[in-house]
Design a protein around this motif. Structure first.
Motif, PDB file in Angstrom:
ATOM      1  N   TYR A 170      -2.236   5.362  -4.827  1.00 11.96           N
ATOM      2  CA  TYR A 170      -1.668   4.618  -2.897  1.00 11.96           C
ATOM      3  C   TYR A 170      -0.340   6.135  -2.493  1.00 11.96           C
ATOM      4  CZ  TYR A 170       3.264   3.151  -3.964  1.00 11.96           C
ATOM      5  OH  TYR A 170       4.578   2.464  -3.962  1.00 11.96           O
ATOM      6  N   PRO A 171       0.251   6.152  -3.062  1.00 17.96           N
ATOM      7  CA  PRO A 171       1.770   7.207  -1.675  1.00 17.96           C
ATOM      8  C   PRO A 171       0.778   8.041  -1.035  1.00 17.96           C
ATOM      9  CG  PRO A 171       2.583   6.505  -4.174  1.00 17.96           C
ATOM     10  CD  PRO A 171       0.981   5.957  -4.486  1.00 17.96           C
ATOM     11  N   TYR A 174       0.873   7.950   2.452  1.00 16.34           N
ATOM     12  CA  TYR A 174       2.265   8.514   2.708  1.00 16.34           C
ATOM     13  C   TYR A 174       2.787  10.381   3.456  1.00 16.34           C
ATOM     14  CZ  TYR A 174       4.416   4.604   0.162  1.00 16.34           C
ATOM     15  OH  TYR A 174       4.685   3.543   0.019  1.00 16.34           O
ATOM     16  N   THR A 333       3.347   0.966   3.965  1.00 16.12           N
ATOM     17  CA  THR A 333       3.177   0.201   2.578  1.00 16.12           C
ATOM     18  C   THR A 333       2.388  -1.674   2.556  1.00 16.12           C
ATOM     19  OG1 THR A 333       4.497   1.492   1.854  1.00 16.12           O
ATOM     20  CG2 THR A 333       3.704   0.230   0.412  1.00 16.12           C
ATOM     21  N   TRP A 350       6.229  -2.254  -4.458  1.00 15.70           N
ATOM     22  CA  TRP A 350       5.959  -1.309  -3.586  1.00 15.70           C
ATOM     23  C   TRP A 350       7.009  -1.121  -2.310  1.00 15.70           C
ATOM     24  CZ3 TRP A 350       0.095  -0.467  -3.596  1.00 15.70           C
ATOM     25  CH2 TRP A 350      -0.534  -0.051  -5.176  1.00 15.70           C
ATOM     26  N   PHE A 351       6.910  -2.098  -1.458  1.00 11.94           N
ATOM     27  CA  PHE A 351       7.594  -1.766  -0.531  1.00 11.94           C
ATOM     28  C   PHE A 351       9.038  -2.524  -0.592  1.00 11.94           C
ATOM     29  CE2 PHE A 351       4.620  -5.670  -0.224  1.00 11.94           C
ATOM     30  CZ  PHE A 351       5.424  -6.303   0.025  1.00 11.94           C
TER      31      PHE A 351
END
Length: 445
Positions: A170-171, A174, A333, A350-351
């Motif tokens: 998922y990153p 970014y 996120t 995650w956030f």
């Protein structure tokens, strides 16, 4: 003295986590409801397979990088709770990295302690690691990438970012804001970038300057109107270096494990997360549609329609807030999780790990608006969980009600994000440094 206070905070939170791990062992052996996360059982089984020379993917539902299984091999050698201590230590490392980032940005020590405590003593976050969830490792790596960039170590940031995306896909969202923030005016050879700090933002606020979040970014307009010129302007040394190194690290680890475990690794660890459609009930607004049509499969058009809102939101947020990198990653996120096809409670961490990095720049008062945001977000979850309980434990046919609760939860997330953006003091993480006659002067562009 300030460091002693922070060290005491870490020590107390570490002791608290150790006690929770021991309590979890007791609950697992004496109570019907287990404390340990079911995912931890999957991790441990995969690690046991690796220790015996087999593939971790012989364990069904293991859909992570083999690195995680290798990391937990001591589970079958020393003690089954080894991984919980590793995850909890990563949890503490996240607190340390938060403190480091806020210190680099010159946030006062007292405010730093309050914001870091929001992570260390958050009931949701301190149970994540102790129950055996691996997300604290991911959070620590995300924050270390930010620290590396703040110190001007592009190669180090690129290495860890490539490893991070391999470990947890998922990153990848970014990548765009990181690329956008790597401007040549900030990163000069042999020099550390000059950081925008908290005190500077307070000074501007006291002078009565109108600090807005951001106007429609020029880069976004240039991308839409002149895409060739935009992409050409993006080809700078720093961006090419970051992209090349991070990509090389990602593909090196992927190639190694593809050689060891073949297509099974590629499908389970990477491709599964890109095409995942979970028919079980979850917080996502898409779950009911997936449940109704899961047996028939989904067309390319259907997959594209569900992906487009997420993509557009990510692009807008990245171009709008990339220069305020921690804030950008936070809102990205939250939006990514809120619009995802599958949402589980562990995704919230995650956030949560990015929230303390933006609190010192928020104008939102806890007494009214802050409390309203918390109550709305938590209330929407509790409302959803009520219908989920009736469906899963009582066998009630409440799919429609659960789907409406998911829509309400999306609305709550959207409203909270809008409120956070409206009350945030936009502060660029890097500012241009100008040196004249051995006297450092700073100019904010």
């Amino acid at each position: 003295m300030a460091w002693v206070e922070f060290r005491s905070l870490l020590l107390i939170s570490a002791l608290f986590r150790v006690l929770l791990i021991f309590y979890g062992e007791w609950q697992d052996s004496h109570m019907e409801v287990r404390y340990t996360d079911i995912d931890y059982v999957v991790f441990s089984d995969a690690a046991s397979l690796v220790a015996s020379g087999k593939s971790p993917y012989d364990r069904s539902t293991y859909r992570y990088s083999p690195l995680l299984a290798f990391l937990l091999v001591p589970n079958s050698i020393f003690h089954p709770s080894w991984g919980k201590f590793v995850f909890s230590a990563s949890d503490l490392l996240v607190g340390l990295f938060m403190h480091t980032i806020l210190k680099l940005r010159r946030v006062p020590e007292k405010l730093r302690l309050y914001t870091v405590a929001a992570w260390l003593f958050n009931p949701f976050t301190f149970t994540i690691g102790t129950r055996g969830n691996c997300e604290p490792i991911v959070c620590a790596m995300v924050l270390w990438v930010i620290i590396s960039l703040m110190n001007g170590n592009i190669l180090e940031a690129a290495f860890w970012y490539g490893l991070l995306v391999h470990f947890r896909i998922y990153p990848i969202i970014y990548s765009l804001p990181i690329i956008l923030v790597l401007e040549p005016r900030y990163f000069r050879s042999g020099q550390k970038p000059t950081l925008g700090n908290w005190s500077l933002g307070q000074q501007k606020l006291s002078e009565g300057s109108n600090i807005k979040t951001v106007n429609p970014p020029k880069a976004f307009r240039r991308l839409l109107c002149y895409p060739w010129i935009f992409f050409k302007s993006m080809l700078t040394r720093e961006r090419i270096l970051f992209g090349f190194i991070s990509g090389a690290v990602f593909f090196s680890w992927t190639a190694l494990f593809f050689y060891l475990y073949g297509w099974e690794f590629l499908n389970e660890a990477l491709l599964y997360h890109l095409t995942r459609t979970d028919p079980r009930h979850n917080f996502s607004i898409y779950f009911y549609h997936i449940y109704l049509h899961h047996e028939h499969g989904f067309s390319v058009v259907e997959k594209l329609i569900s992906f487009l809102p997420q993509l557009m939101v990510q692009l807008v947020l990245s171009f709008s807030f990339a220069q305020d990198l921690p804030f950008c990653l936070f809102v990205q996120t939250v939006a990514f999780v809120a619009f995802n096809k599958v949402i589980t409670a562990q995704y919230f961490v995650w956030f949560f790990c990015l929230l303390p990095l933006i609190l010192p720049w928020s104008n939102m008062k806890l007494k009214w608006k802050g409390s309203a945001c918390i109550l709305l977000w938590v209330g929407a979850q509790i409302h959803w969980l009520m219908w989920g309980y009736l469906l899963e434990f009582k066998g009630k046919n409440v799919f429609i009600q659960l789907w409406l609760a998911s829509i309400l939860f999306l609305a709550a997330n959207t409203w909270v994000v809008i409120m956070v953006i409206r009350h945030h003091r936009f502060s660029t993480i890097f500012i241009q440094s100008m040196v004249t006659n051995s006297t450092d002067t700073r100019k904010i562009e």
